[in-house]
Design a protein around this motif. Structure first.
Motif, PDB file in Angstrom:
ATOM      1  N   SER A 139      -8.734   8.685  -8.465  1.00  0.00           N
ATOM      2  CA  SER A 139      -8.326   7.752  -7.228  1.00  0.00           C
ATOM      3  C   SER A 139      -6.666   7.921  -7.069  1.00  0.00           C
ATOM      4  N   THR A 140      -5.995   7.790  -6.153  1.00  0.00           N
ATOM      5  CA  THR A 140      -4.742   7.676  -6.142  1.00  0.00           C
ATOM      6  C   THR A 140      -4.190   6.337  -6.799  1.00  0.00           C
ATOM      7  N   GLN A 141      -3.220   6.301  -7.541  1.00  0.00           N
ATOM      8  CA  GLN A 141      -2.706   5.116  -8.327  1.00  0.00           C
ATOM      9  C   GLN A 141      -1.285   5.085  -8.001  1.00  0.00           C
ATOM     10  N   ILE A 142      -0.707   3.867  -7.687  1.00  0.00           N
ATOM     11  CA  ILE A 142       0.701   3.726  -7.273  1.00  0.00           C
ATOM     12  C   ILE A 142       1.057   2.917  -8.609  1.00  0.00           C
ATOM     13  N   GLN A 143       2.155   3.163  -9.376  1.00  0.00           N
ATOM     14  CA  GLN A 143       2.769   2.275 -10.296  1.00  0.00           C
ATOM     15  C   GLN A 143       3.536   1.416  -9.589  1.00  0.00           C
ATOM     16  N   LEU A 144       3.561  -0.013  -9.682  1.00  0.00           N
ATOM     17  CA  LEU A 144       4.563  -0.948  -9.116  1.00  0.00           C
ATOM     18  C   LEU A 144       5.128  -1.752 -10.231  1.00  0.00           C
ATOM     19  N   GLU A 145       6.383  -1.918  -9.754  1.00  0.00           N
ATOM     20  CA  GLU A 145       7.164  -2.813 -10.788  1.00  0.00           C
ATOM     21  C   GLU A 145       7.625  -4.371 -10.288  1.00  0.00           C
ATOM     22  N   ILE A 146       6.738  -4.503  -9.374  1.00  0.00           N
ATOM     23  CA  ILE A 146       6.763  -6.177  -8.953  1.00  0.00           C
ATOM     24  C   ILE A 146       6.489  -7.137  -9.885  1.00  0.00           C
ATOM     25  N   GLY A 147       7.376  -7.893 -10.286  1.00  0.00           N
ATOM     26  CA  GLY A 147       7.176  -9.005 -11.255  1.00  0.00           C
ATOM     27  C   GLY A 147       6.199 -10.067 -10.614  1.00  0.00           C
ATOM     28  N   GLY A 148       5.913 -10.976 -11.362  1.00  0.00           N
ATOM     29  CA  GLY A 148       4.890 -12.176 -10.962  1.00  0.00           C
ATOM     30  C   GLY A 148       3.657 -11.370 -11.143  1.00  0.00           C
ATOM     31  N   HIS A 149       2.543 -12.295 -10.561  1.00  0.00           N
ATOM     32  CA  HIS A 149       0.997 -11.732 -10.715  1.00  0.00           C
ATOM     33  C   HIS A 149       0.401 -11.859  -9.415  1.00  0.00           C
ATOM     34  N   THR A 150       1.401 -11.694  -8.285  1.00  0.00           N
ATOM     35  CA  THR A 150       0.748 -11.641  -6.960  1.00  0.00           C
ATOM     36  C   THR A 150       1.502 -10.304  -6.041  1.00  0.00           C
ATOM     37  N   PRO A 151       1.008  -9.285  -6.424  1.00  0.00           N
ATOM     38  CA  PRO A 151       1.638  -8.126  -5.576  1.00  0.00           C
ATOM     39  C   PRO A 151       1.066  -8.184  -4.364  1.00  0.00           C
ATOM     40  N   TYR A 152      -0.119  -8.816  -4.010  1.00  0.00           N
ATOM     41  CA  TYR A 152      -0.580  -8.779  -2.635  1.00  0.00           C
ATOM     42  C   TYR A 152       0.022  -9.202  -1.687  1.00  0.00           C
ATOM     43  N   ILE A 153       0.995  -9.910  -2.058  1.00  0.00           N
ATOM     44  CA  ILE A 153       1.831 -10.834  -0.878  1.00  0.00           C
ATOM     45  C   ILE A 153       2.483  -9.577  -0.154  1.00  0.00           C
ATOM     46  N   TYR A 154       2.904  -8.649  -0.776  1.00  0.00           N
ATOM     47  CA  TYR A 154       3.332  -7.261  -0.070  1.00  0.00           C
ATOM     48  C   TYR A 154       2.293  -6.143   0.396  1.00  0.00           C
ATOM     49  N   ASN A 155       0.865  -6.779   0.579  1.00  0.00           N
ATOM     50  CA  ASN A 155       0.078  -5.903   0.929  1.00  0.00           C
ATOM     51  C   ASN A 155      -0.072  -5.159   2.184  1.00  0.00           C
ATOM     52  N   LYS A 156       0.656  -5.639   3.092  1.00  0.00           N
ATOM     53  CA  LYS A 156       0.797  -5.294   4.628  1.00  0.00           C
ATOM     54  C   LYS A 156       1.737  -3.979   4.240  1.00  0.00           C
ATOM     55  N   GLU A 157       2.831  -4.240   3.574  1.00  0.00           N
ATOM     56  CA  GLU A 157       3.759  -3.257   3.532  1.00  0.00           C
ATOM     57  C   GLU A 157       3.112  -1.853   2.711  1.00  0.00           C
ATOM     58  N   HIS A 158       2.442  -2.300   1.416  1.00  0.00           N
ATOM     59  CA  HIS A 158       1.869  -1.290   0.644  1.00  0.00           C
ATOM     60  C   HIS A 158       0.856  -0.274   1.432  1.00  0.00           C
ATOM     61  N   ILE A 159      -0.027  -1.147   2.577  1.00  0.00           N
ATOM     62  CA  ILE A 159      -0.982  -0.341   3.254  1.00  0.00           C
ATOM     63  C   ILE A 159      -0.133   0.909   4.127  1.00  0.00           C
ATOM     64  N   VAL A 160       0.837   0.408   4.719  1.00  0.00           N
ATOM     65  CA  VAL A 160       1.579   1.332   5.358  1.00  0.00           C
ATOM     66  C   VAL A 160       2.386   2.463   4.669  1.00  0.00           C
ATOM     67  N   LYS A 161       3.122   1.982   3.757  1.00  0.00           N
ATOM     68  CA  LYS A 161       3.815   2.874   2.721  1.00  0.00           C
ATOM     69  C   LYS A 161       3.101   4.001   2.096  1.00  0.00           C
ATOM     70  N   TYR A 162       1.892   3.605   1.458  1.00  0.00           N
ATOM     71  CA  TYR A 162       1.228   4.396   0.746  1.00  0.00           C
ATOM     72  C   TYR A 162      -0.283   5.052   1.421  1.00  0.00           C
ATOM     73  N   LYS A 163      -0.145   4.916   2.802  1.00  0.00           N
ATOM     74  CA  LYS A 163      -1.123   5.453   3.524  1.00  0.00           C
ATOM     75  C   LYS A 163      -1.278   6.952   3.626  1.00  0.00           C
ATOM     76  N   LYS A 164      -2.522   7.503   3.337  1.00  0.00           N
ATOM     77  CA  LYS A 164      -2.678   8.867   3.103  1.00  0.00           C
ATOM     78  C   LYS A 164      -2.358   9.571   4.630  1.00  0.00           C
ATOM     79  N   PRO A 165      -1.587  10.518   4.799  1.00  0.00           N
ATOM     80  CA  PRO A 165      -1.518  10.972   6.188  1.00  0.00           C
ATOM     81  C   PRO A 165      -2.863  11.850   6.479  1.00  0.00           C
TER      82      PRO A 165
END
Length: 126
Positions: free
Chosen positions: A90-116
């Protein structure tokens, strides 16, 4: 009184040390999940985002962050809904987001890493 405290402290120290030697070491260090790449992740990687499934893996806490009934849930085991998926492929994106709640950026991640989407059918000339 002080002697009793020392005896109790020594007793618990012996118990803890004994348990450390009796419990298999692999209980403490589970190692990487089976889907993790053999070469590992960069030191700055804090989370792995799986855009195809829309969930995260917290590298530091060795836990999965996934949506369940509309709420983000944490689990130390891969959620059963993903158990039949080969996450190694599966596609894996390595994130350097600090803390333990990367999902607060989930809406942005869905758009940014969406497959064409692949276009089917006729090719259009522009």
């Amino acid at each position: 009184m002080e002697t009793n405290k020392m005896k109790i402290s020594a007793f618990w120290s012996i118990i803890v040390l004994t348990l450390l030697f009796l419990i298999p070491q692999d209980v403490f260090s589970q190692g990487p999940p089976p889907w993790a790449p053999a070469h590992g992740y960069r030191a700055k990687t804090k989370h792995i985002y799986f855009p195809d499934q829309n969930f995260y893996y917290d590298v530091e806490r060795k836990s999965y962050l996934h949506l369940s009934n509309g709420k983000w849930t944490i689990s130390t085991k891969l959620p059963s809904i993903y158990s039949k998926i080969n996450l190694g492929k599966s596609t894996q994106i390595q994130l350097e987001i600090g803390g333990h709640t990367p999902y607060i950026y989930n809406k942005e991640h869905i758009v940014k890493y969406k497959k064409p989407k692949k276009h089917k059918g006729h090719k259009h000339k522009h």
